[in-house]
Write an enzyme that holds these catalytic residues in place. Structure first.
Site, short mmCIF file in Angstrom:
data_model
loop_
_atom_site.label_atom_id
_atom_site.label_comp_id
_atom_site.label_asym_id
_atom_site.label_seq_id
_atom_site.Cartn_x
_atom_site.Cartn_y
_atom_site.Cartn_z
N ARG A 280 0.82 -1.22 0.00
CA ARG A 280 0.00 0.00 0.00
C ARG A 280 0.86 1.26 0.00
NH1 ARG A 280 -3.12 -3.98 2.63
NH2 ARG A 280 -1.62 -3.86 4.32
N GLU B 139 5.11 -11.56 14.80
CA GLU B 139 4.56 -12.27 15.95
C GLU B 139 5.01 -13.74 15.91
OE1 GLU B 139 0.38 -11.73 16.15
OE2 GLU B 139 0.20 -12.77 18.08
#
Ligand code: 5GP
Length: 175
Positions: free
Chosen positions: A62, A99
């Site tokens: 993006r 993560e």
């Protein structure tokens, strides 16, 4: 209405995506609405028109949309900070932790010349890992990273604070 508020009101929050408990900030409605898209880009243009930048670096994917339009408006070149394995020429990579596991960003070795004043841009700062890795990579190439810009900051994740601690200046339109 305040332009930043107009943009913020156009962002869509999608609950439980990409997994339960996570609310994804979807910027596609901002791009789809010509007024919101223009207001957003103009906020960046007015902020950076006096920064004497040399280059805009946008983060996959993006950041490409925002960064290329902004670079065009500011009469600057655009360089992509890509996910691993996408660039065809000689590359440098910077790893960062997610993560679960690791990821890395890559740039062409000749995408920045030493001393160039570069704006780094992406759509959102969460943990800040992506932008920090991108910024380190740019610095390894000799860039002077003037600021890291995004539409959205999620301050409760501590990413923007961690980025500031490294000395990086940050600008976000909303949080
Ligand atoms: P970070 O590395 O700061 O944890 O995550 C930021 C990166 O993940 C950015 O490249 C961003 O595009 C993507 N990202 C993470 N969460 C969201 C979200 O809620 N909305 C959007 N649009 N992008 C996100």
């Amino acid at each position: 209405i305040d332009p930043a508020v107009y943009v913020r009101n156009t962002i869509r929050s999608v609950p439980d995506w990409p997994k339960p408990g996570v609310t994804f900030r979807d910027i596609t409605p901002v791009l789809q609405d010509p007024r919101s898209f223009r207001v957003l880009i103009d906020l960046f243009v007015y902020r950076y028109m006096r920064h004497r930048l040399d280059l805009v670096a946008g983060v996959d994917a993006r950041g490409f949309i925002l960064g290329s339009v902004l670079a065009y408006e500011l009469n600057l070149g655009f360089v992509p900070v890509r996910k691993k394995g996408k660039l065809p020429f000689r590359t440098v990579a910077e790893e960062y932790s997610l993560e679960y596991g690791n990821a890395s960003v890559e740039m062409h070795t000749d995408s920045v010349r030493p001393g160039q004043r570069v704006l780094l841009i992406d759509d959102l700062i969460a943990t800040g890992g992506t932008m920090l890795a991108a910024s380190k990579l740019l610095q390894r190439l000799g860039a002077n990273v003037i600021e890291a810009a995004a539409i959205i900051d999620l301050p409760y994740l501590g990413g923007s604070a961690a980025m500031k601690e490294t000395g990086l200046d940050i600008y976000t339109v909303c949080s």
